[in-house]
Design an enzyme around this catalytic site. Structure first.
Site, PDB file in Angstrom:
ATOM      1  N   GLU A  50     -47.704 -31.436  -2.382  1.00 55.49           N
ATOM      2  CA  GLU A  50     -46.673 -31.842  -1.276  1.00 55.49           C
ATOM      3  C   GLU A  50     -45.408 -32.381  -2.163  1.00 55.49           C
ATOM      4  O   GLU A  50     -44.456 -32.130  -1.554  1.00 55.49           O
ATOM      5  CB  GLU A  50     -47.345 -33.172  -0.502  1.00 55.49           C
ATOM      6  CG  GLU A  50     -46.977 -33.032   0.598  1.00 55.49           C
ATOM      7  CD  GLU A  50     -46.058 -34.325   0.891  1.00 55.49           C
ATOM      8  OE1 GLU A  50     -45.077 -34.337   1.404  1.00 55.49           O
ATOM      9  OE2 GLU A  50     -46.740 -35.444   1.025  1.00 55.49           O
ATOM     10  N   ARG A  90     -45.412 -30.803   7.103  1.00 53.98           N
ATOM     11  CA  ARG A  90     -44.632 -30.974   5.756  1.00 53.98           C
ATOM     12  C   ARG A  90     -43.832 -29.725   5.373  1.00 53.98           C
ATOM     13  O   ARG A  90     -43.827 -29.390   4.185  1.00 53.98           O
ATOM     14  CB  ARG A  90     -45.632 -31.453   4.663  1.00 53.98           C
ATOM     15  CG  ARG A  90     -46.361 -32.562   4.968  1.00 53.98           C
ATOM     16  CD  ARG A  90     -45.235 -33.919   4.820  1.00 53.98           C
ATOM     17  NE  ARG A  90     -46.051 -35.169   4.895  1.00 53.98           N
ATOM     18  CZ  ARG A  90     -46.716 -35.623   5.862  1.00 53.98           C
ATOM     19  NH1 ARG A  90     -46.670 -35.261   7.238  1.00 53.98           N
ATOM     20  NH2 ARG A  90     -47.427 -36.865   5.451  1.00 53.98           N
ATOM     21  N   CYS A 137     -47.735 -39.037  -1.424  1.00 53.02           N
ATOM     22  CA  CYS A 137     -48.888 -38.149  -1.505  1.00 53.02           C
ATOM     23  C   CYS A 137     -48.462 -36.880  -2.306  1.00 53.02           C
ATOM     24  O   CYS A 137     -47.506 -36.271  -2.054  1.00 53.02           O
ATOM     25  CB  CYS A 137     -49.445 -37.570  -0.075  1.00 53.02           C
ATOM     26  SG  CYS A 137     -50.449 -38.884   0.797  1.00 53.02           S
TER      27      CYS A 137
HETATM   28  N1  EPU Z   1     -59.344 -42.278   2.157  1.00 52.96           N
HETATM   29  C1  EPU Z   1     -60.100 -42.498   1.158  1.00 52.96           C
HETATM   30  N2  EPU Z   1     -59.827 -42.663  -0.254  1.00 52.96           N
HETATM   31  C2  EPU Z   1     -58.406 -42.650  -0.690  1.00 52.96           C
HETATM   32  C3  EPU Z   1     -57.729 -42.309   0.257  1.00 52.96           C
HETATM   33  C4  EPU Z   1     -57.873 -42.104   1.805  1.00 52.96           C
HETATM   34  O1  EPU Z   1     -61.256 -42.703   1.167  1.00 52.96           O
HETATM   35  O2  EPU Z   1     -58.104 -42.872  -1.770  1.00 52.96           O
HETATM   36  C5  EPU Z   1     -59.611 -42.129   3.217  1.00 52.96           C
HETATM   37  C6  EPU Z   1     -59.228 -43.106   4.311  1.00 52.96           C
HETATM   38  O3  EPU Z   1     -59.832 -44.294   4.136  1.00 52.96           O
HETATM   39  C7  EPU Z   1     -59.100 -42.604   5.684  1.00 52.96           C
HETATM   40  C8  EPU Z   1     -58.866 -41.158   5.287  1.00 52.96           C
HETATM   41  O4  EPU Z   1     -59.188 -40.917   3.885  1.00 52.96           O
HETATM   42  O5  EPU Z   1     -60.250 -42.715   6.246  1.00 52.96           O
HETATM   43  C9  EPU Z   1     -57.435 -40.751   5.489  1.00 52.96           C
HETATM   44  O6  EPU Z   1     -56.471 -41.590   4.732  1.00 52.96           O
HETATM   45  P1  EPU Z   1     -55.049 -41.901   5.220  1.00 52.96           P
HETATM   46  O7  EPU Z   1     -55.203 -42.604   6.562  1.00 52.96           O
HETATM   47  O8  EPU Z   1     -54.397 -42.798   4.121  1.00 52.96           O
HETATM   48  O9  EPU Z   1     -54.264 -40.505   5.259  1.00 52.96           O
HETATM   49  P2  EPU Z   1     -54.020 -39.380   4.535  1.00 52.96           P
HETATM   50  O10 EPU Z   1     -54.390 -38.042   5.100  1.00 52.96           O
HETATM   51  O11 EPU Z   1     -54.435 -39.641   3.180  1.00 52.96           O
HETATM   52  C10 EPU Z   1     -51.418 -38.886   5.511  1.00 52.96           C
HETATM   53  C11 EPU Z   1     -50.412 -38.520   4.809  1.00 52.96           C
HETATM   54  C12 EPU Z   1     -49.496 -39.497   4.412  1.00 52.96           C
HETATM   55  C13 EPU Z   1     -49.419 -40.622   5.673  1.00 52.96           C
HETATM   56  C14 EPU Z   1     -50.656 -40.985   6.011  1.00 52.96           C
HETATM   57  C15 EPU Z   1     -50.438 -41.746   7.379  1.00 52.96           C
HETATM   58  C16 EPU Z   1     -50.641 -36.168   4.006  1.00 52.96           C
HETATM   59  C17 EPU Z   1     -50.796 -35.559   2.629  1.00 52.96           C
HETATM   60  N3  EPU Z   1     -50.616 -37.693   3.906  1.00 52.96           N
HETATM   61  O12 EPU Z   1     -52.449 -39.409   4.494  1.00 52.96           O
HETATM   62  O13 EPU Z   1     -48.347 -39.019   4.087  1.00 52.96           O
HETATM   63  O14 EPU Z   1     -48.457 -41.723   5.170  1.00 52.96           O
HETATM   64  O15 EPU Z   1     -51.339 -39.764   6.487  1.00 52.96           O
HETATM   65  O16 EPU Z   1     -50.002 -41.034   8.485  1.00 52.96           O
HETATM   66  O17 EPU Z   1     -50.473 -35.663   4.941  1.00 52.96           O
HETATM   67  C18 EPU Z   1     -46.793 -38.613   2.346  1.00 52.96           C
HETATM   68  O18 EPU Z   1     -46.498 -37.587   2.961  1.00 52.96           O
HETATM   69  O19 EPU Z   1     -46.180 -38.599   0.947  1.00 52.96           O
HETATM   70  C19 EPU Z   1     -48.002 -39.434   2.664  1.00 52.96           C
HETATM   71  C20 EPU Z   1     -48.501 -40.377   1.825  1.00 52.96           C
END
Ligand code: EPU
Length: 364
Positions: free
Chosen positions: A309, A187, A236
């Site tokens: 972010e 990012r 995010c």
């Molecule tokens: N989780 C929770 N509670 C929540 C959110 C997530 O327990 O409220 C758990 C999920 O169940 C999962 C883990 O956390 O086990 C990871 O969650 P997720 O797959 O949603 O991935 P993330 O790391 O939260 C990242 C990116 C997103 C992108 C997704 C999918 C960042 C900050 N976020 O989210 O990007 O869409 O992976 O690749 O890197 C963005 O850039 O705006 C964004 C949303």
């Protein structure tokens, strides 16, 4: 005092005159009376002095060159899907790239596209032609320029991995920069404030359109199941902390903050790293207060300093230029503390001499 006020008034008038003249001479639309609340996906944020909307890459390059030469501050905005802009009036020019979309030009495994082109649209276009490498990005509601600016990523794909070259505005011209010369991080990229991204050529990989379509559908379904849909958000809000096995969303969730509210802003009950806004009275200050509350709790309870972010666009009035003896800006914070998506979205407050605090610098 009276003299100072008169001077300020006059210089604003002169600035406005210069902006009108530049836009008219270059044939770009210049508008007053727009608000960030209309131009960003969070639907908050104050009035903007001017919005200029170039329609070609050459025109955009010329516009920012002339603004720079006149010492007029500007920020580039794509679809506003990664920007939280202050509620106060923003005394600078927003260069909107939304109308700089043109057509996507496909040539074998390559596609050339302008900064304002919709990223989801591009992903669909590419997938249908049997070109893979960006299908994970299909659900990011931003422009190509914003995606390049912050190296947008999702579901295993990052735009930087497939970018052969980026077209950048330099000295009033469109200059092609090889993708290999850009630093593509999580990012974050090495693009600097004052650089306007105009477009890019992506080099994709041939694959079966049906397989690409299936992967796009899978990513879409995951997104629909795990992220708020149709809500007013900027994606995010914070980066995931480097080296941490637990993501930010999960951490905020485990602290029980889903649904936590400040005024018209709340932590999404679906994904805790999304702050969403609700209602006509929602303010940028609500979202920022909630974000700071989250940061404070994570700092206290986990000892982790969350980085934004989203881009925080401050509304400070442009200061006078150093040539006229004014102070230079607040010192820069670490480049690495930048979180972009701007954005989407793209970019930041741009001046020829970096005398204004920029979003890259503002991010904490
Ligand atoms: N989780 C929770 N509670 C929540 C959110 C997530 O327990 O409220 C758990 C999920 O169940 C999962 C883990 O956390 O086990 C990871 O969650 P997720 O797959 O949603 O991935 P993330 O790391 O939260 C990242 C990116 C997103 C992108 C997704 C999918 C960042 C900050 N976020 O989210 O990007 O869409 O992976 O690749 O890197 C963005 O850039 O705006 C964004 C949303």
């Amino acid at each position: 005092m009276i003299v100072d006020e008169a001077k300020k008034e006059l210089s604003l008038q002169e600035r406005d005159g210069a902006i009108e003249e530049i836009a008219a001479r270059l044939g770009a639309r210049a508008e007053r009376g727009r608000r960030f609340a209309e131009l960003t996906s969070l639907r908050v944020g104050g009035a903007i002095d001017w919005v200029i909307s170039p329609v070609t890459e050459e025109q955009a390059a010329a516009v920012v060159y002339e603004l720079d030469r006149a010492g007029i501050a500007w920020r580039a905005l794509g679809s506003g899907s990664n920007v939280l802009a202050d509620d106060a009036a923003h005394h600078y020019v927003v260069v909107s790239l939304k109308e700089l979309k043109g057509e996507a030009h496909f040539d074998g495994e390559r596609v050339s596209v302008s900064a304002g082109y919709s990223l989801p649209r591009l992903c669909i276009d590419a997938g249908r032609r049997g070109l893979a490498g960006i299908e994970g990005l299909g659900g990011i509601p931003g422009t190509v320029g914003g995606a390049l600016w912050m190296n947008a990523g999702a579901y295993g794909h990052e735009i930087g991995n497939v970018t052969e070259s980026v077209r950048v505005a330099r000295e009033g011209r469109v200059v092609e920069v090889p993708g290999s010369e850009v630093k593509w991080d999580y990012r974050h990229t090495s693009f600097r404030e004052g650089e306007l991204l105009l477009g890019a050529t992506l080099h994709l990989r041939p694959d079966d359109p049906e397989k690409i379509g299936a992967r796009m559908l899978e990513a879409k379904n995951k997104r629909l199941a795990t992220q708020p849909h149709g809500a007013r958000s900027a994606g995010c809000f914070f980066k995931n902390p480097p080296g941490s096995s637990v993501g930010t969303g999960k951490m905020i969730d485990e602290m029980g903050m889903k649904g936590e509210r400040r005024g018209g802003a709340l932590v999404s009950p679906i994904h805790a790293n999304f702050i969403v806004t609700e209602g006509e009275d929602a303010k940028a200050a609500d979202a920022l207060a909630l974000a700071e509350e989250i940061r404070e709790r994570i700092r206290r309870e986990k000892g982790i300093e969350l980085e934004y972010e989203v881009e925080l666009w401050r509304a400070e009035a442009p200061k006078e230029s150093p040539e006229s003896g004014a102070e230079s800006p607040e010192s820069k914070t670490s480049e690495e503390s930048e979180s972009s998506k701007e954005s989407e979205e793209s970019s930041g407050l741009q001046t020829p001499d970096s005398r204004l605090q920029t979003p890259k610098e503002e991010k904490r």
